[in-house]
Design a protein around this motif. Structure first.
Motif, mmCIF file in Angstrom:
data_model
loop_
_atom_site.group_PDB
_atom_site.id
_atom_site.type_symbol
_atom_site.label_atom_id
_atom_site.label_comp_id
_atom_site.label_asym_id
_atom_site.label_seq_id
_atom_site.Cartn_x
_atom_site.Cartn_y
_atom_site.Cartn_z
ATOM 1 N N UNK A 120 0.607 -1.137 0.188
ATOM 2 C CA UNK A 120 0.010 -0.082 0.429
ATOM 3 C C UNK A 120 0.569 1.512 -0.240
ATOM 4 N N UNK A 121 0.593 2.437 -0.501
ATOM 5 C CA UNK A 121 1.275 3.700 -0.617
ATOM 6 C C UNK A 121 1.417 3.762 1.141
ATOM 7 N N UNK A 122 2.333 5.079 1.107
ATOM 8 C CA UNK A 122 2.334 5.655 2.508
ATOM 9 C C UNK A 122 1.791 7.141 2.183
ATOM 10 N N UNK A 123 1.241 6.946 3.772
ATOM 11 C CA UNK A 123 0.879 8.583 3.519
ATOM 12 C C UNK A 123 1.923 9.119 3.227
ATOM 13 N N UNK A 124 1.362 10.419 2.670
ATOM 14 C CA UNK A 124 1.779 11.264 2.300
ATOM 15 C C UNK A 124 2.158 12.123 3.584
ATOM 16 N N UNK A 125 3.900 12.190 3.202
ATOM 17 C CA UNK A 125 4.628 13.131 4.431
ATOM 18 C C UNK A 125 4.528 14.251 4.884
ATOM 19 N N UNK A 126 4.341 15.316 5.711
ATOM 20 C CA UNK A 126 3.753 16.299 5.789
ATOM 21 C C UNK A 126 4.964 17.656 5.918
ATOM 22 N N UNK A 127 4.820 18.306 4.766
ATOM 23 C CA UNK A 127 5.904 19.241 4.603
ATOM 24 C C UNK A 127 6.422 20.422 6.458
#
Length: 135
Positions: A128-135
């Motif tokens: 599964x794709x990893x959740x987007x990282x917070x900038x």
């Protein structure tokens, strides 16, 4: 954590080597090598709960658009449960698309392996794709 017996330690090493072989084969798009690592009855489960067989999985690897610049894994762990092995970790891939754009893909995976006739085979792969990282 319980200490591993010598045979479990050998199995852990074998499973980690299997995962490394998978990563190298994916980066090279070597579907023949992958075929030799994945059981004929492999089930791959990905985004949207879609399940595919080994033939479709190999076709999808061959059809990745662009150039695979790198495929790497991190935090890979192996667990042994008798003749079942479970590998978990994170896979990072960088791809140069045909238009020259470079994209990165990060996913979490679980590979379930089974010892058959003295060697380990991947029988179920889940990614599964990893959740987007917070900038």
């Amino acid at each position: 954590m319980t200490p591993h017996t010598p045979s479990q330690t050998e199995d852990v090493r074998a499973l980690l080597a299997l995962e490394e072989s998978i990563v190298r084969a994916i980066q090279a798009r070597d579907t023949q090598a992958l075929k030799g690592l994945m059981a004929e009855d492999l089930v791959f489960r990905g985004v949207g709960d879609v399940e595919t067989d080994r033939t479709a999985f190999l076709a999808n690897i061959a059809a990745i658009p662009g150039t695979l610049l790198s495929v790497e894994t991190e935090t890979v762990r192996a667990h042994i449960f008798g003749d079942t092995g479970v590998l978990t970790g994170t896979q990072r891939a960088r791809v140069r698309l045909p238009d020259g754009t470079e994209v990165s893909d990060v996913g979490h995976f679980t590979d379930v392996c089974q010892r058959r006739e003295g060697r380990w085979w991947v029988v179920l792969a889940h990614s599964l794709p990893a959740p987007p990282t917070q900038a």
